[in-house]
Write a protein that holds these residues in place. Structure first.
Motif, PDB file in Angstrom:
ATOM      1  N   VAL A  97     -43.427 -18.332   6.029  1.00 35.44           N
ATOM      2  CA  VAL A  97     -43.136 -17.277   5.052  1.00 35.44           C
ATOM      3  C   VAL A  97     -41.621 -17.242   4.864  1.00 35.44           C
ATOM      4  CG1 VAL A  97     -43.330 -14.813   4.550  1.00 35.44           C
ATOM      5  CG2 VAL A  97     -45.144 -15.960   5.842  1.00 35.44           C
ATOM      6  N   SER A  98     -41.195 -17.356   3.626  1.00 36.44           N
ATOM      7  CA  SER A  98     -39.756 -17.335   3.338  1.00 36.44           C
ATOM      8  C   SER A  98     -39.149 -15.990   3.719  1.00 36.44           C
ATOM      9  CB  SER A  98     -39.508 -17.573   1.846  1.00 36.44           C
ATOM     10  OG  SER A  98     -39.982 -18.828   1.458  1.00 36.44           O
ATOM     11  N   PHE A  99     -37.965 -16.055   4.311  1.00 33.77           N
ATOM     12  CA  PHE A  99     -37.259 -14.839   4.679  1.00 33.77           C
ATOM     13  C   PHE A  99     -36.911 -14.073   3.401  1.00 33.77           C
ATOM     14  CE2 PHE A  99     -33.765 -12.180   6.070  1.00 33.77           C
ATOM     15  CZ  PHE A  99     -34.251 -11.711   7.278  1.00 33.77           C
ATOM     16  N   PRO A 100     -37.092 -12.751   3.382  1.00 35.93           N
ATOM     17  CA  PRO A 100     -36.906 -11.969   2.151  1.00 35.93           C
ATOM     18  C   PRO A 100     -35.446 -11.602   1.853  1.00 35.93           C
ATOM     19  CG  PRO A 100     -37.648 -10.530   3.892  1.00 35.93           C
ATOM     20  CD  PRO A 100     -37.626 -11.922   4.467  1.00 35.93           C
ATOM     21  N   TYR A 101     -34.601 -12.615   1.691  1.00 39.99           N
ATOM     22  CA  TYR A 101     -33.197 -12.350   1.391  1.00 39.99           C
ATOM     23  C   TYR A 101     -33.037 -11.537   0.101  1.00 39.99           C
ATOM     24  CZ  TYR A 101     -31.736 -15.571   5.059  1.00 39.99           C
ATOM     25  OH  TYR A 101     -31.529 -16.173   6.276  1.00 39.99           O
ATOM     26  N   LYS A 102     -33.907 -11.798  -0.905  1.00 37.83           N
ATOM     27  CA  LYS A 102     -33.827 -11.050  -2.170  1.00 37.83           C
ATOM     28  C   LYS A 102     -34.094  -9.563  -1.952  1.00 37.83           C
ATOM     29  CE  LYS A 102     -35.006 -14.787  -5.300  1.00 37.83           C
ATOM     30  NZ  LYS A 102     -35.987 -15.305  -6.259  1.00 37.83           N
ATOM     31  N   LEU A 103     -35.006  -9.258  -1.046  1.00 43.18           N
ATOM     32  CA  LEU A 103     -35.308  -7.862  -0.739  1.00 43.18           C
ATOM     33  C   LEU A 103     -34.089  -7.175  -0.113  1.00 43.18           C
ATOM     34  CD1 LEU A 103     -37.688  -5.904  -0.908  1.00 43.18           C
ATOM     35  CD2 LEU A 103     -38.436  -6.735   1.315  1.00 43.18           C
ATOM     36  N   TYR A 104     -33.414  -7.875   0.792  1.00 40.65           N
ATOM     37  CA  TYR A 104     -32.194  -7.322   1.400  1.00 40.65           C
ATOM     38  C   TYR A 104     -31.083  -7.167   0.359  1.00 40.65           C
ATOM     39  CZ  TYR A 104     -33.889  -7.495   6.190  1.00 40.65           C
ATOM     40  OH  TYR A 104     -34.574  -7.254   7.351  1.00 40.65           O
ATOM     41  N   LYS A 105     -30.960  -8.139  -0.524  1.00 34.93           N
ATOM     42  CA  LYS A 105     -29.937  -8.061  -1.567  1.00 34.93           C
ATOM     43  C   LYS A 105     -30.220  -6.867  -2.480  1.00 34.93           C
ATOM     44  CE  LYS A 105     -27.709 -10.694  -5.205  1.00 34.93           C
ATOM     45  NZ  LYS A 105     -27.656 -11.944  -5.938  1.00 34.93           N
TER      46      LYS A 105
ATOM     47  N   GLN B 154     -29.755  -8.843   9.864  1.00 33.42           N
ATOM     48  CA  GLN B 154     -29.601  -8.353   8.494  1.00 33.42           C
ATOM     49  C   GLN B 154     -29.562  -6.820   8.452  1.00 33.42           C
ATOM     50  OE1 GLN B 154     -29.014 -10.066   5.527  1.00 33.42           O
ATOM     51  NE2 GLN B 154     -28.645 -11.704   7.002  1.00 33.42           N
ATOM     52  N   LEU B 155     -30.399  -6.191   9.266  1.00 32.81           N
ATOM     53  CA  LEU B 155     -30.409  -4.724   9.319  1.00 32.81           C
ATOM     54  C   LEU B 155     -29.084  -4.197   9.856  1.00 32.81           C
ATOM     55  CD1 LEU B 155     -34.051  -4.139  10.590  1.00 32.81           C
ATOM     56  CD2 LEU B 155     -33.172  -3.763   8.267  1.00 32.81           C
ATOM     57  N   ASP B 156     -28.534  -4.891  10.835  1.00 35.29           N
ATOM     58  CA  ASP B 156     -27.242  -4.501  11.392  1.00 35.29           C
ATOM     59  C   ASP B 156     -26.150  -4.574  10.319  1.00 35.29           C
ATOM     60  OD1 ASP B 156     -26.007  -3.570  13.778  1.00 35.29           O
ATOM     61  OD2 ASP B 156     -25.056  -5.517  14.041  1.00 35.29           O
ATOM     62  N   LEU B 157     -26.172  -5.623   9.517  1.00 34.40           N
ATOM     63  CA  LEU B 157     -25.202  -5.741   8.419  1.00 34.40           C
ATOM     64  C   LEU B 157     -25.375  -4.606   7.416  1.00 34.40           C
ATOM     65  CD1 LEU B 157     -25.370  -9.595   7.735  1.00 34.40           C
ATOM     66  CD2 LEU B 157     -23.464  -8.316   8.756  1.00 34.40           C
ATOM     67  N   LEU B 158     -26.620  -4.258   7.136  1.00 35.21           N
ATOM     68  CA  LEU B 158     -26.886  -3.171   6.196  1.00 35.21           C
ATOM     69  C   LEU B 158     -26.358  -1.839   6.729  1.00 35.21           C
ATOM     70  CD1 LEU B 158     -28.133  -2.302   3.527  1.00 35.21           C
ATOM     71  CD2 LEU B 158     -30.353  -2.183   4.680  1.00 35.21           C
ATOM     72  N   VAL B 159     -26.607  -1.566   7.998  1.00 38.67           N
ATOM     73  CA  VAL B 159     -26.105  -0.319   8.596  1.00 38.67           C
ATOM     74  C   VAL B 159     -24.583  -0.299   8.578  1.00 38.67           C
ATOM     75  CG1 VAL B 159     -25.905   1.002  10.742  1.00 38.67           C
ATOM     76  CG2 VAL B 159     -28.127   0.168  10.003  1.00 38.67           C
ATOM     77  N   ASN B 160     -23.966  -1.428   8.864  1.00 37.11           N
ATOM     78  CA  ASN B 160     -22.501  -1.479   8.848  1.00 37.11           C
ATOM     79  C   ASN B 160     -21.936  -1.187   7.458  1.00 37.11           C
ATOM     80  OD1 ASN B 160     -22.159  -1.928  11.580  1.00 37.11           O
ATOM     81  ND2 ASN B 160     -22.305  -4.146  11.353  1.00 37.11           N
ATOM     82  N   SER B 161     -22.689  -1.523   6.420  1.00 38.70           N
ATOM     83  CA  SER B 161     -22.223  -1.216   5.064  1.00 38.70           C
ATOM     84  C   SER B 161     -22.453   0.255   4.711  1.00 38.70           C
ATOM     85  CB  SER B 161     -22.912  -2.122   4.038  1.00 38.70           C
ATOM     86  OG  SER B 161     -24.270  -1.763   3.866  1.00 38.70           O
TER      87      SER B 161
END
Length: 186
Positions: free
Chosen positions: A51-59, A160-167
């Protein structure tokens, strides 16, 4: 001058996420989870996930309001927690203590984020985790190889979640500072 009622309304209107002190603690628990995911097994697999990682969802989520981002983080952790409650964990050779501590750390983050988030899970997020479970654990009956893929994907999500929280933190800190200033003016 803002009254206590005004401050309460301000926090509820802005977003509970902006008024939530728990985000300051997220990094600590995130580091614990990332360390434990690495320690509970050997080297991460090089095998690609089916299953492809959902980078678009994170973006996409990075371009939404802070409240939606916090809900996304919480719901992602709920989905990760659900993966590790699968019946066939008996096939893995991971360190049991570290695995249990990892699960407790994820649960602690969920509990903390529940104080900040009150919306429901994003359907595309739920679909992604359902596909991941179906194409790895369910397809192989919970083989050790499929669990290693889950562990690898979990680490990617936690990073990815850590990067999101940092933002998010700068917005939340600015909101707390302005609400503290408003309280001091009372």
């Amino acid at each position: 001058m803002i009254s206590w009622t005004g401050l309460f309304i301000l926090c509820s209107v802005l977003s509970p996420a902006l008024c939530c002190d728990w985000l300051r603690h997220y990094g600590h628990y995130s580091n614990i989870s990332l360390t434990l995911i690495r320690l509970m097994g050997g080297q991460l697999t090089e095998e690609e996930s089916p299953v492809s990682f959902p980078y678009k969802l994170y973006k996409h989520i990075r371009n939404t309001e802070v409240g939606s981002q916090v809900v996304f983080i919480r719901d992602s952790l709920v989905q990760i927690s659900d993966l590790y409650r699968h019946d066939n964990l008996s096939f893995v050779t991971w360190d049991t203590d570290n695995t249990n501590r990892f699960r407790m750390s994820i649960d602690r983050q969920i509990d903390g984020l529940n104080t900040c988030a009150n919306k429901q899970v994003d359907n595309s997020l739920r679909k992604y985790y359902r596909r991941l479970r179906a194409r790895t654990l369910n397809r192989t009956g919970g083989s050790p190889g499929s669990w290693e893929l889950i562990r690898k994907e979990t680490q990617l999500h936690l990073e990815q979640l850590d990067l999101l929280v940092n933002s998010i933190r700068p917005s939340a800190a600015a909101s707390r500072r302005s609400s503290t200033t408003s309280q001091q003016q009372l």
